[in-house]
Write a protein that holds these residues in place. Structure first.
Motif, short mmCIF file in Angstrom:
data_model
loop_
_atom_site.label_atom_id
_atom_site.label_comp_id
_atom_site.label_asym_id
_atom_site.label_seq_id
_atom_site.Cartn_x
_atom_site.Cartn_y
_atom_site.Cartn_z
N LEU A 46 42.07 45.91 40.03
CA LEU A 46 42.72 44.70 39.51
C LEU A 46 41.78 43.50 39.45
O LEU A 46 42.21 42.38 39.17
N GLN A 47 40.51 43.74 39.70
CA GLN A 47 39.51 42.67 39.65
C GLN A 47 39.09 42.43 38.20
O GLN A 47 38.99 43.36 37.42
N PRO A 48 38.85 41.17 37.81
CA PRO A 48 38.49 40.89 36.42
C PRO A 48 37.14 41.49 36.03
O PRO A 48 36.23 41.60 36.85
N ARG A 49 37.04 41.85 34.76
CA ARG A 49 35.80 42.45 34.25
C ARG A 49 34.63 41.47 34.34
O ARG A 49 33.48 41.89 34.47
N ALA A 50 34.93 40.18 34.27
CA ALA A 50 33.86 39.18 34.35
C ALA A 50 33.09 39.25 35.65
O ALA A 50 31.95 38.79 35.73
N PHE A 51 33.70 39.87 36.69
CA PHE A 51 33.04 39.99 37.99
C PHE A 51 32.98 41.45 38.45
O PHE A 51 33.13 41.75 39.64
N GLY A 52 32.74 42.34 37.52
CA GLY A 52 32.49 43.73 37.86
C GLY A 52 33.72 44.58 38.08
O GLY A 52 33.60 45.74 38.49
N GLY A 53 34.91 44.04 37.83
CA GLY A 53 36.13 44.81 38.02
C GLY A 53 36.52 45.60 36.79
O GLY A 53 35.82 45.62 35.77
N ARG A 54 37.70 46.24 36.88
CA ARG A 54 38.17 47.09 35.79
C ARG A 54 39.34 46.49 35.02
O ARG A 54 39.65 46.98 33.94
N LEU A 82 45.07 44.38 50.17
CA LEU A 82 43.71 43.96 49.84
C LEU A 82 43.41 44.21 48.36
O LEU A 82 42.67 43.45 47.73
N GLY A 83 43.99 45.27 47.82
CA GLY A 83 43.71 45.61 46.43
C GLY A 83 44.32 44.68 45.41
O GLY A 83 43.82 44.56 44.29
N VAL A 84 45.42 43.99 45.77
CA VAL A 84 46.06 43.09 44.82
C VAL A 84 45.44 41.70 44.83
O VAL A 84 45.59 40.93 43.86
N HIS A 85 44.74 41.34 45.87
CA HIS A 85 44.21 39.98 45.96
C HIS A 85 43.19 39.64 44.88
O HIS A 85 43.14 38.47 44.44
N PRO A 86 42.37 40.59 44.41
CA PRO A 86 41.51 40.24 43.28
C PRO A 86 42.29 39.76 42.06
O PRO A 86 41.82 38.90 41.31
N TRP A 87 43.50 40.30 41.87
CA TRP A 87 44.36 39.84 40.77
C TRP A 87 44.68 38.36 40.96
O TRP A 87 44.63 37.58 40.01
N GLY A 102 30.42 35.97 43.15
CA GLY A 102 29.14 35.75 42.49
C GLY A 102 27.99 36.52 43.10
O GLY A 102 27.16 37.09 42.38
N GLN A 103 27.92 36.56 44.43
CA GLN A 103 26.82 37.26 45.10
C GLN A 103 27.18 38.70 45.45
O GLN A 103 26.28 39.54 45.60
N ASP A 104 28.48 38.98 45.59
CA ASP A 104 28.89 40.33 45.95
C ASP A 104 30.23 40.65 45.29
O ASP A 104 31.29 40.23 45.77
N PRO A 105 30.22 41.41 44.19
CA PRO A 105 31.48 41.73 43.50
C PRO A 105 32.40 42.64 44.30
O PRO A 105 33.54 42.86 43.88
N GLU A 216 41.21 30.81 31.43
CA GLU A 216 40.06 30.38 30.63
C GLU A 216 38.99 31.48 30.59
O GLU A 216 38.32 31.66 29.57
N LEU A 217 38.86 32.20 31.69
CA LEU A 217 37.83 33.23 31.81
C LEU A 217 38.39 34.63 31.64
O LEU A 217 37.78 35.49 30.98
N ASN A 218 39.53 34.88 32.23
CA ASN A 218 40.10 36.23 32.27
C ASN A 218 41.29 36.32 31.31
O ASN A 218 42.40 35.90 31.64
N ARG A 219 41.04 36.88 30.14
CA ARG A 219 42.04 36.89 29.08
C ARG A 219 42.79 38.22 28.97
O ARG A 219 43.64 38.38 28.09
N GLU A 220 42.49 39.16 29.86
CA GLU A 220 43.16 40.45 29.79
C GLU A 220 44.66 40.30 30.08
O GLU A 220 45.07 39.42 30.86
N PRO A 221 45.50 41.15 29.47
CA PRO A 221 46.95 41.04 29.68
C PRO A 221 47.38 41.21 31.13
O PRO A 221 48.43 40.71 31.53
N LEU A 222 46.56 41.87 31.93
CA LEU A 222 46.87 42.06 33.34
C LEU A 222 47.18 40.73 34.03
O LEU A 222 48.06 40.64 34.89
N TYR A 223 46.46 39.67 33.63
CA TYR A 223 46.58 38.39 34.32
C TYR A 223 47.65 37.49 33.69
O TYR A 223 47.76 36.32 34.04
#
Length: 388
Positions: A46-54, A82-87, A102-105, A216-223
């Motif tokens: 559930l992490q955004p693609r902008a920071f290495g997520g899917r 823990l898995g939902v918090h990236p969302w 930024g330093q650790d995805p 502004e950054l994460n435009r995927e429908p998930l968010y």
């Protein structure tokens, strides 16, 4: 592909099941299990693609959670939380996201959303202090999402926000010692007068309205999904997974169990068979409703359409009922498991029974509030609750 993560989770499940007793003894998920989950890519679903997520289909995430919880309830609970918090972090100002990933995805984030601390507005942000309870998996995280009421100049609460605080800004107090979900390590997080810049504070108003800085950054429908639907399903899904795991363990034990008092194999007892049928139906109904609602909302967001209040309140209605059904299913199995199931020791059904009843106590599983909201919506009344 996200489906590859799900396949890896299913391969990992036997090892998680083997460590269920260890998790209870440690009162936290073993580090080995968290590292293995990380290696599957689960925490990036559930992490955004902008920071290495899917930025994956949420149904893949919830299915993975269910599989983990089948193997170990505590591990499933922690993985889900823990898995939902990236969302949620994906909804924050992009500057906050950069600070977290930024330093650790692969940075993990814990939480405690109940507004039990104090936030004092200051130039550029807030001074945060307080103690937050029930932060599941916090030992495995380097940031925390903490809920707090924000006062006006007269000290009256006028807003509720979530604050992002790095591990250097809080301590963890080891207080978790329970009969169920013992392995979740849901300890207290303590903050003592820490400055939090304004871009790391997110109000629940914009979150509920689905108009947040992170878009502004994460435009995927998930968010574009509602917070209440995503987070409450995150709490119900492990309970349904726990029930499914209990059901499978019960079948395995029942096939070889002999009831001495009746001189009969339990598998041949029609009353036991009725318990099996009822439990199976409740578990399947729970899962079907959870997945239907999330799937429909995700499809609506994917089409760029507004998610209706009917969809939101139906999701909450079915989420609390799913938890009730799952707990009831385990009760059916437990009451037909015999006295030996109550002995201290490695009884999977008993552990599931303890875990599910503990999970049932989470605030997200309050049925009356969710059912009232659905009833109000069905009657055409206005809904004014952030949990919709």
């Amino acid at each position: 592909m996200a489906e590859d993560v799900l396949a890896a989770i299913r391969d990992l499940a036997p090892a998680l099941r083997e460590r269920a007793a260890e998790a209870e003894t440690l009162r936290r998920v073993p580090d080995t299990s968290v590292k293995e989950l990380e290696d599957t890519g689960f925490f990036q679903l559930l992490q955004p693609r902008a920071f290495g997520g899917r930025a994956a289909d949420p149904l893949v995430f919830y299915t993975a959670v269910k599989e983990i919880a089948k193997a170990c309830g505590s591990t499933g609970w922690v993985a889900s939380v823990l898995g939902v918090h990236p969302w949620h972090v994906a909804l924050f100002d992009p500057r906050a996201q950069q600070e977290v990933w930024g330093q650790d995805p692969k940075t993990r984030i814990a939480s405690s959303y109940a507004p039990t601390g104090t936030a004092t507005p200051v130039d550029g942000g807030f001074r945060l202090s307080g103690r937050w309870h029930f932060s599941s998996g916090c030992d495995h995280a380097r940031w925390a999402l903490l809920g707090c009421l924000v006062p006006d100049a007269d000290g009256n609460p006028v807003d509720m926000r979530t604050f992002l605080v790095p591990r250097t800004g809080y301590r963890v107090d080891d207080v978790w010692d329970t009969v169920g979900l013992r392995g979740t390590g849901s300890n207290d997080v303590v903050v003592e007068d820490v400055f939090v810049p304004g871009h790391r504070a997110l109000s629940f108003g914009p979150v509920t309205a689905l108009k947040v800085p992170g878009h502004e950054l994460n435009r995927e429908p998930l968010y574009r999904l509602p917070y209440a639907g995503v987070f409450t399903t995150t709490i119900s899904t492990p309970v349904v997974g726990i029930a499914e795991g209990a059901y499978e363990s019960y079948l395995e034990a029942t096939r070889r169990r002999f009831r001495v008092s009746y001189g009969q194999k339990v598998a041949e007892d029609p009353f036991a068979q009725v318990h099996i049928a009822r439990a199976a139906s409740d578990i399947e109904a729970s899962w079907l409703q959870l997945t239907r609602n999330i799937g429909e909302m995700y499809a609506t967001a994917g089409r760029g359409e507004e998610i209706t209040m009917e969809q939101r309140t139906r999701t909450r209605r079915d989420q609390v009922i799913a938890t009730e059904r799952a707990v009831a299913a385990i009760d059916l199995l437990m009451e037909n498991s015999g006295g030996n199931a109550m002995r201290t020791g490695p009884s999977p059904v008993q552990r599931a029974w303890r875990d599910a009843h503990t999970g049932r106590g989470h605030a997200a599983n309050d049925p009356e509030r969710a059912l009232v909201m659905f009833g109000q919506c069905a009657l055409g009344m206005d809904i004014h609750d952030s949990m919709a």
